[in-house]
Design a protein around this motif. Sequence first.
Motif, PDB file in Angstrom:
ATOM      1  N   PRO A 161      67.258  26.986  28.028  1.00  0.00           N
ATOM      2  CA  PRO A 161      67.858  25.786  28.645  1.00  0.00           C
ATOM      3  C   PRO A 161      66.918  25.076  29.608  1.00  0.00           C
ATOM      4  O   PRO A 161      66.876  23.844  29.659  1.00  0.00           O
ATOM      5  CB  PRO A 161      69.088  26.346  29.371  1.00  0.00           C
ATOM      6  N   GLY A 162      66.131  25.835  30.372  1.00  0.00           N
ATOM      7  CA  GLY A 162      65.199  25.223  31.306  1.00  0.00           C
ATOM      8  C   GLY A 162      64.072  24.487  30.597  1.00  0.00           C
ATOM      9  O   GLY A 162      63.631  23.424  31.046  1.00  0.00           O
ATOM     10  N   LEU A 163      63.619  25.037  29.470  1.00  0.00           N
ATOM     11  CA  LEU A 163      62.565  24.363  28.703  1.00  0.00           C
ATOM     12  C   LEU A 163      63.092  23.085  28.056  1.00  0.00           C
ATOM     13  O   LEU A 163      62.336  22.130  27.851  1.00  0.00           O
ATOM     14  CB  LEU A 163      62.013  25.312  27.635  1.00  0.00           C
ATOM     15  N   VAL A 191      65.201  21.111  29.541  1.00  0.00           N
ATOM     16  CA  VAL A 191      65.091  20.164  30.652  1.00  0.00           C
ATOM     17  C   VAL A 191      63.643  19.720  30.806  1.00  0.00           C
ATOM     18  O   VAL A 191      63.348  18.532  31.022  1.00  0.00           O
ATOM     19  CB  VAL A 191      65.597  20.803  31.961  1.00  0.00           C
ATOM     20  N   TRP A 192      62.721  20.666  30.693  1.00  0.00           N
ATOM     21  CA  TRP A 192      61.287  20.357  30.804  1.00  0.00           C
ATOM     22  C   TRP A 192      60.883  19.306  29.778  1.00  0.00           C
ATOM     23  O   TRP A 192      60.200  18.334  30.098  1.00  0.00           O
ATOM     24  CB  TRP A 192      60.477  21.639  30.604  1.00  0.00           C
ATOM     25  N   ARG A 193      61.310  19.504  28.527  1.00  0.00           N
ATOM     26  CA  ARG A 193      60.948  18.560  27.469  1.00  0.00           C
ATOM     27  C   ARG A 193      61.562  17.186  27.719  1.00  0.00           C
ATOM     28  O   ARG A 193      60.933  16.153  27.452  1.00  0.00           O
ATOM     29  CB  ARG A 193      61.385  19.119  26.112  1.00  0.00           C
ATOM     30  N   SER A 194      62.779  17.171  28.214  1.00  0.00           N
ATOM     31  CA  SER A 194      63.430  15.885  28.495  1.00  0.00           C
ATOM     32  C   SER A 194      62.674  15.116  29.577  1.00  0.00           C
ATOM     33  O   SER A 194      62.481  13.901  29.473  1.00  0.00           O
ATOM     34  CB  SER A 194      64.879  16.111  28.940  1.00  0.00           C
ATOM     35  N   LEU A 195      62.221  15.816  30.598  1.00  0.00           N
ATOM     36  CA  LEU A 195      61.475  15.163  31.670  1.00  0.00           C
ATOM     37  C   LEU A 195      60.081  14.740  31.207  1.00  0.00           C
ATOM     38  O   LEU A 195      59.558  13.710  31.646  1.00  0.00           O
ATOM     39  CB  LEU A 195      61.366  16.099  32.871  1.00  0.00           C
ATOM     40  N   ARG A 238      72.890  23.436  36.293  1.00  0.00           N
ATOM     41  CA  ARG A 238      73.327  24.699  36.892  1.00  0.00           C
ATOM     42  C   ARG A 238      73.199  25.841  35.891  1.00  0.00           C
ATOM     43  O   ARG A 238      72.728  26.932  36.225  1.00  0.00           O
ATOM     44  CB  ARG A 238      74.766  24.579  37.384  1.00  0.00           C
ATOM     45  N   GLY A 239      73.575  25.566  34.647  1.00  0.00           N
ATOM     46  CA  GLY A 239      73.418  26.580  33.608  1.00  0.00           C
ATOM     47  C   GLY A 239      71.958  26.900  33.358  1.00  0.00           C
ATOM     48  O   GLY A 239      71.584  28.067  33.156  1.00  0.00           O
ATOM     49  N   ALA A 240      71.103  25.876  33.397  1.00  0.00           N
ATOM     50  CA  ALA A 240      69.669  26.085  33.185  1.00  0.00           C
ATOM     51  C   ALA A 240      69.067  26.918  34.307  1.00  0.00           C
ATOM     52  O   ALA A 240      68.222  27.791  34.071  1.00  0.00           O
ATOM     53  CB  ALA A 240      68.955  24.742  33.075  1.00  0.00           C
ATOM     54  N   ILE A 241      69.514  26.657  35.540  1.00  0.00           N
ATOM     55  CA  ILE A 241      69.007  27.411  36.694  1.00  0.00           C
ATOM     56  C   ILE A 241      69.417  28.877  36.593  1.00  0.00           C
ATOM     57  O   ILE A 241      68.600  29.784  36.808  1.00  0.00           O
ATOM     58  CB  ILE A 241      69.529  26.790  37.999  1.00  0.00           C
ATOM     59  N   GLN A 242      70.673  29.118  36.270  1.00  0.00           N
ATOM     60  CA  GLN A 242      71.152  30.496  36.167  1.00  0.00           C
ATOM     61  C   GLN A 242      70.455  31.239  35.039  1.00  0.00           C
ATOM     62  O   GLN A 242      70.109  32.417  35.163  1.00  0.00           O
ATOM     63  CB  GLN A 242      72.669  30.486  35.974  1.00  0.00           C
ATOM     64  N   SER A 243      70.236  30.546  33.913  1.00  0.00           N
ATOM     65  CA  SER A 243      69.543  31.179  32.783  1.00  0.00           C
ATOM     66  C   SER A 243      68.098  31.480  33.146  1.00  0.00           C
ATOM     67  O   SER A 243      67.564  32.541  32.817  1.00  0.00           O
ATOM     68  CB  SER A 243      69.602  30.264  31.553  1.00  0.00           C
TER      69      SER A 243
END
Length: 316
Positions: free
Chosen positions: A39-41, A43-47, A26-31
Amino acid sequence: MKFLLSSEQQDFATSLDRLLSGLDLRGAIQSWAAGEHGPGLKVWRSLSELGVTALSVPEEYGGLGASAVDLVVAFERLGYHAVPGPWVDTVAVLPALLDDEVLEGIATGETLASIAAPPEVPYALDADIADLRVFVAPNALHVFTPGTQLRSVDAARRLFRTQPGDQIGTARDFDRAFDFGALTTAAQLLGAAQWLLDTSVAYATQRRQYGREIGRYQAIKHLLADVATKLELARPLVHGAAVAEHSPTRARDVSAAKAAATDAAYLAARIGLQVHGAIGYTAEHPLGLRLTKVRALVGAWGTSHFHRTRLLKELA
Protein backbone atom coordinates in the motif's frame (compact mmCIF):
# COMPACT_ATOMS: atom_id res chain seq x y z
CA MET A 1 11.60 41.21 1.97
CA LYS A 2 8.20 39.67 1.43
CA PHE A 3 8.20 36.01 0.45
CA LEU A 4 5.21 34.39 -1.22
CA LEU A 5 4.82 31.07 -2.97
CA SER A 6 4.21 31.31 -6.69
CA SER A 7 0.83 30.34 -8.10
CA GLU A 8 2.45 27.19 -9.56
CA GLN A 9 3.79 26.18 -6.14
CA GLN A 10 0.41 26.80 -4.52
CA ASP A 11 -1.29 24.71 -7.21
CA PHE A 12 1.30 21.96 -6.66
CA ALA A 13 0.54 21.89 -2.93
CA THR A 14 -3.19 21.79 -3.65
CA SER A 15 -2.72 18.89 -6.06
CA LEU A 16 -0.74 16.96 -3.47
CA ASP A 17 -3.40 17.57 -0.82
CA ARG A 18 -6.15 16.48 -3.17
CA LEU A 19 -4.31 13.28 -4.08
CA LEU A 20 -3.28 12.32 -0.56
CA SER A 21 -6.72 13.10 0.90
CA GLY A 22 -8.24 10.54 -1.47
CA LEU A 23 -5.87 7.70 -0.51
CA ASP A 24 -6.07 5.26 2.38
CA LEU A 25 -3.00 6.66 4.06
CA ARG A 26 -3.81 5.33 7.49
CA GLY A 27 -3.95 1.81 6.11
CA ALA A 28 -0.70 2.40 4.21
CA ILE A 29 1.02 3.68 7.36
CA GLN A 30 -0.11 0.71 9.44
CA SER A 31 0.94 -1.74 6.72
CA TRP A 32 4.32 -0.05 6.35
CA ALA A 33 4.91 -0.30 10.09
CA ALA A 34 4.17 -4.03 9.88
CA GLY A 35 6.65 -4.51 7.04
CA GLU A 36 4.00 -4.81 4.33
CA HIS A 37 5.05 -2.23 1.76
CA GLY A 38 2.48 -2.76 -0.99
CA PRO A 39 0.00 0.00 0.00
CA GLY A 40 2.81 2.44 0.76
CA LEU A 41 4.48 1.80 -2.59
CA LYS A 42 1.16 2.50 -4.28
CA VAL A 43 1.20 5.92 -2.60
CA TRP A 44 4.82 6.35 -3.70
CA ARG A 45 3.92 5.67 -7.33
CA SER A 46 0.97 8.06 -7.20
CA LEU A 47 3.18 10.86 -5.89
CA SER A 48 5.87 10.11 -8.46
CA GLU A 49 3.28 10.64 -11.19
CA LEU A 50 2.84 14.19 -9.85
CA GLY A 51 6.60 14.72 -10.10
CA VAL A 52 7.55 14.57 -6.42
CA THR A 53 10.36 12.03 -6.90
CA ALA A 54 11.78 14.02 -9.83
CA LEU A 55 11.99 17.37 -8.03
CA SER A 56 15.72 17.45 -7.19
CA VAL A 57 16.95 15.25 -10.03
CA PRO A 58 18.80 17.22 -12.76
CA GLU A 59 17.05 17.51 -16.10
CA GLU A 60 19.79 15.48 -17.80
CA TYR A 61 18.62 12.45 -15.82
CA GLY A 62 14.94 13.00 -16.50
CA GLY A 63 14.23 15.15 -13.45
CA LEU A 64 12.75 18.59 -12.95
CA GLY A 65 15.81 20.34 -11.50
CA ALA A 66 13.49 22.12 -9.08
CA SER A 67 14.51 24.54 -6.35
CA ALA A 68 14.73 23.92 -2.60
CA VAL A 69 11.53 25.95 -2.22
CA ASP A 70 9.69 23.40 -4.37
CA LEU A 71 11.08 20.66 -2.13
CA VAL A 72 9.82 22.42 0.97
CA VAL A 73 6.35 22.83 -0.56
CA ALA A 74 6.18 19.09 -1.28
CA PHE A 75 7.58 17.94 2.06
CA GLU A 76 5.20 20.13 4.06
CA ARG A 77 2.34 18.23 2.45
CA LEU A 78 4.07 14.87 3.01
CA GLY A 79 4.43 15.79 6.67
CA TYR A 80 0.84 16.99 6.92
CA HIS A 81 -0.44 13.62 5.68
CA ALA A 82 2.26 11.55 7.48
CA VAL A 83 3.25 9.75 4.27
CA PRO A 84 5.53 6.77 5.08
CA GLY A 85 8.74 5.90 3.27
CA PRO A 86 12.33 7.14 2.77
CA TRP A 87 11.29 10.38 1.07
CA VAL A 88 14.03 12.58 2.52
CA ASP A 89 16.78 10.10 1.62
CA THR A 90 15.51 9.46 -1.89
CA VAL A 91 14.15 12.79 -3.08
CA ALA A 92 16.19 15.39 -1.16
CA VAL A 93 19.53 13.88 -0.15
CA LEU A 94 20.60 11.39 -2.82
CA PRO A 95 20.46 13.81 -5.80
CA ALA A 96 22.83 16.10 -3.88
CA LEU A 97 25.20 13.20 -3.13
CA LEU A 98 25.45 11.59 -6.57
CA ASP A 99 25.81 12.63 -10.17
CA ASP A 100 25.01 9.31 -11.76
CA GLU A 101 22.56 7.57 -14.07
CA VAL A 102 20.99 5.92 -11.02
CA LEU A 103 19.13 9.21 -10.60
CA GLU A 104 17.00 8.29 -13.61
CA GLY A 105 15.32 5.64 -11.45
CA ILE A 106 14.83 8.18 -8.66
CA ALA A 107 13.08 10.57 -11.06
CA THR A 108 10.63 7.92 -12.28
CA GLY A 109 9.89 6.66 -8.78
CA GLU A 110 11.27 3.20 -9.50
CA THR A 111 14.25 3.51 -7.13
CA LEU A 112 14.04 4.02 -3.38
CA ALA A 113 17.16 5.00 -1.44
CA SER A 114 18.26 4.60 2.16
CA ILE A 115 21.16 6.63 3.53
CA ALA A 116 23.25 6.41 6.69
CA ALA A 117 25.68 9.21 7.52
CA PRO A 118 27.09 8.90 11.05
CA PRO A 119 27.21 10.52 13.50
CA GLU A 120 24.10 12.64 12.85
CA VAL A 121 22.33 9.95 10.78
CA PRO A 122 23.57 6.75 12.41
CA TYR A 123 20.81 4.41 11.23
CA ALA A 124 19.31 3.75 7.82
CA LEU A 125 15.63 4.38 7.20
CA ASP A 126 13.62 1.66 5.41
CA ALA A 127 16.79 -0.13 4.32
CA ASP A 128 14.84 -3.37 3.85
CA ILE A 129 12.79 -1.91 0.98
CA ALA A 130 15.46 0.36 -0.52
CA ASP A 131 16.91 -0.40 -3.95
CA LEU A 132 19.99 1.74 -3.29
CA ARG A 133 21.70 1.77 0.10
CA VAL A 134 24.40 4.36 0.66
CA PHE A 135 26.71 4.70 3.65
CA VAL A 136 28.48 8.06 3.83
CA ALA A 137 32.00 7.81 5.24
CA PRO A 138 34.61 10.60 5.29
CA ASN A 139 35.40 11.37 1.64
CA ALA A 140 33.71 8.20 0.38
CA LEU A 141 30.38 6.57 -0.39
CA HIS A 142 29.87 2.87 0.27
CA VAL A 143 27.02 0.46 -0.26
CA PHE A 144 25.79 -1.18 2.91
CA THR A 145 23.92 -4.26 4.01
CA PRO A 146 21.04 -3.82 6.45
CA GLY A 147 21.79 -5.15 9.89
CA THR A 148 19.61 -5.38 12.99
CA GLN A 149 16.27 -3.60 12.83
CA LEU A 150 15.80 -1.10 15.64
CA ARG A 151 12.65 0.00 17.41
CA SER A 152 11.53 3.54 16.67
CA VAL A 153 8.95 5.56 18.60
CA ASP A 154 7.28 5.95 15.19
CA ALA A 155 6.50 2.40 14.07
CA ALA A 156 6.35 3.52 10.44
CA ARG A 157 10.00 4.66 10.61
CA ARG A 158 11.82 1.34 10.20
CA LEU A 159 15.44 1.92 11.20
CA PHE A 160 18.35 -0.46 10.60
CA ARG A 161 21.95 -0.78 11.66
CA THR A 162 24.36 -0.79 8.74
CA GLN A 163 27.25 -2.98 7.58
CA PRO A 164 29.29 -0.91 5.07
CA GLY A 165 30.62 -2.68 2.00
CA ASP A 166 32.35 -1.69 -1.22
CA GLN A 167 33.11 1.92 -2.05
CA ILE A 168 31.04 3.30 -4.93
CA GLY A 169 32.53 6.76 -5.20
CA THR A 170 32.85 10.07 -3.41
CA ALA A 171 30.12 12.42 -2.28
CA ARG A 172 29.49 15.26 -4.71
CA ASP A 173 28.58 17.69 -1.91
CA PHE A 174 27.79 16.09 1.42
CA ASP A 175 27.32 19.37 3.29
CA ARG A 176 24.63 20.40 0.82
CA ALA A 177 23.06 16.95 0.95
CA PHE A 178 22.94 17.03 4.75
CA ASP A 179 21.37 20.49 4.75
CA PHE A 180 18.73 19.30 2.29
CA GLY A 181 17.98 16.40 4.62
CA ALA A 182 17.60 18.73 7.60
CA LEU A 183 15.56 21.27 5.61
CA THR A 184 13.05 18.76 4.25
CA THR A 185 12.73 17.19 7.70
CA ALA A 186 11.94 20.65 9.05
CA ALA A 187 9.29 21.01 6.35
CA GLN A 188 7.76 17.68 7.38
CA LEU A 189 7.66 18.89 10.98
CA LEU A 190 5.85 22.04 9.84
CA GLY A 191 3.29 19.97 7.98
CA ALA A 192 2.73 17.66 10.94
CA ALA A 193 2.39 20.64 13.28
CA GLN A 194 -0.17 22.25 10.97
CA TRP A 195 -2.21 19.03 10.91
CA LEU A 196 -2.10 18.87 14.71
CA LEU A 197 -3.27 22.46 14.98
CA ASP A 198 -6.04 22.04 12.40
CA THR A 199 -7.27 18.84 14.05
CA SER A 200 -7.13 20.33 17.55
CA VAL A 201 -9.08 23.41 16.48
CA ALA A 202 -11.71 21.23 14.79
CA TYR A 203 -12.01 19.02 17.88
CA ALA A 204 -12.28 22.03 20.18
CA THR A 205 -15.21 23.39 18.17
CA GLN A 206 -17.08 20.07 18.42
CA ARG A 207 -16.30 18.68 21.87
CA ARG A 208 -18.79 19.99 24.43
CA GLN A 209 -18.28 20.15 28.15
CA TYR A 210 -20.44 21.88 30.75
CA GLY A 211 -22.89 22.78 28.01
CA ARG A 212 -20.52 24.57 25.62
CA GLU A 213 -17.76 23.78 23.10
CA ILE A 214 -14.37 23.58 24.82
CA GLY A 215 -12.93 25.88 22.16
CA ARG A 216 -14.95 28.73 23.64
CA TYR A 217 -12.99 28.57 26.90
CA GLN A 218 -10.24 31.16 27.03
CA ALA A 219 -7.62 28.72 28.33
CA ILE A 220 -8.06 26.49 25.24
CA LYS A 221 -7.96 29.51 22.94
CA HIS A 222 -4.67 30.64 24.43
CA LEU A 223 -3.08 27.20 24.05
CA LEU A 224 -4.06 26.96 20.39
CA ALA A 225 -2.99 30.55 19.76
CA ASP A 226 0.46 29.72 21.15
CA VAL A 227 0.79 26.89 18.62
CA ALA A 228 -0.37 29.10 15.75
CA THR A 229 2.17 31.75 16.75
CA LYS A 230 5.02 29.22 16.87
CA LEU A 231 4.06 27.97 13.43
CA GLU A 232 3.89 31.46 11.96
CA LEU A 233 7.38 32.18 13.31
CA ALA A 234 8.88 28.90 12.11
CA ARG A 235 7.48 28.83 8.57
CA PRO A 236 9.38 31.92 7.32
CA LEU A 237 12.62 30.44 8.64
CA VAL A 238 12.04 27.20 6.73
CA HIS A 239 11.08 29.00 3.53
CA GLY A 240 13.94 31.47 4.01
CA ALA A 241 16.46 28.64 4.35
CA ALA A 242 15.11 27.17 1.11
CA VAL A 243 15.54 30.48 -0.69
CA ALA A 244 19.13 30.66 0.62
CA GLU A 245 20.13 27.24 -0.78
CA HIS A 246 23.07 28.80 -2.69
CA SER A 247 23.96 31.32 0.00
CA PRO A 248 27.10 31.12 2.19
CA THR A 249 24.73 31.34 5.18
CA ARG A 250 22.88 28.16 4.18
CA ALA A 251 24.10 26.05 7.13
CA ARG A 252 23.10 28.75 9.61
CA ASP A 253 19.71 29.24 7.99
CA VAL A 254 18.94 25.52 7.82
CA SER A 255 19.84 24.99 11.47
CA ALA A 256 17.64 27.91 12.51
CA ALA A 257 14.80 26.46 10.45
CA LYS A 258 15.16 22.95 11.87
CA ALA A 259 15.30 24.22 15.45
CA ALA A 260 12.24 26.46 15.00
CA ALA A 261 10.22 23.79 13.22
CA THR A 262 11.10 21.31 15.96
CA ASP A 263 9.88 23.69 18.66
CA ALA A 264 6.65 24.41 16.78
CA ALA A 265 5.89 20.76 16.12
CA TYR A 266 6.72 19.69 19.66
CA LEU A 267 4.40 22.35 21.09
CA ALA A 268 1.66 21.41 18.61
CA ALA A 269 1.93 17.77 19.67
CA ARG A 270 1.83 18.59 23.38
CA ILE A 271 -1.10 21.01 23.09
CA GLY A 272 -2.92 18.69 20.68
CA LEU A 273 -2.78 15.93 23.27
CA GLN A 274 -4.00 18.29 26.00
CA VAL A 275 -6.94 19.46 23.91
CA HIS A 276 -7.99 15.96 22.89
CA GLY A 277 -7.62 14.51 26.35
CA ALA A 278 -7.76 10.75 26.89
CA ILE A 279 -8.91 9.96 23.35
CA GLY A 280 -5.56 11.24 22.08
CA TYR A 281 -3.79 8.38 23.83
CA THR A 282 -5.68 5.68 21.94
CA ALA A 283 -4.04 3.82 19.06
CA GLU A 284 -7.28 4.11 17.08
CA HIS A 285 -7.19 7.90 16.92
CA PRO A 286 -5.11 9.43 14.06
CA LEU A 287 -3.61 11.92 16.51
CA GLY A 288 -1.23 9.22 17.70
CA LEU A 289 0.31 8.86 14.25
CA ARG A 290 1.38 12.51 14.27
CA LEU A 291 2.53 12.49 17.89
CA THR A 292 4.98 9.65 17.28
CA LYS A 293 5.96 11.06 13.87
CA VAL A 294 6.89 14.39 15.41
CA ARG A 295 8.84 12.75 18.22
CA ALA A 296 10.87 10.75 15.69
CA LEU A 297 11.51 13.63 13.28
CA VAL A 298 12.75 15.87 16.09
CA GLY A 299 16.02 13.92 16.09
CA ALA A 300 16.22 13.10 12.37
CA TRP A 301 18.99 14.75 10.31
CA GLY A 302 20.44 16.48 13.32
CA THR A 303 19.08 16.85 16.83
CA SER A 304 18.00 20.17 18.27
CA HIS A 305 21.26 20.29 20.23
CA PHE A 306 23.29 19.78 17.06
CA HIS A 307 21.46 22.48 15.12
CA ARG A 308 21.44 25.01 17.96
CA THR A 309 25.17 24.44 18.47
CA ARG A 310 25.87 24.84 14.75
CA LEU A 311 23.74 27.98 14.64
CA LEU A 312 25.62 29.46 17.59
CA LYS A 313 28.97 28.73 15.93
CA GLU A 314 27.83 30.29 12.65
CA LEU A 315 26.60 33.42 14.41
CA ALA A 316 29.77 33.69 16.50
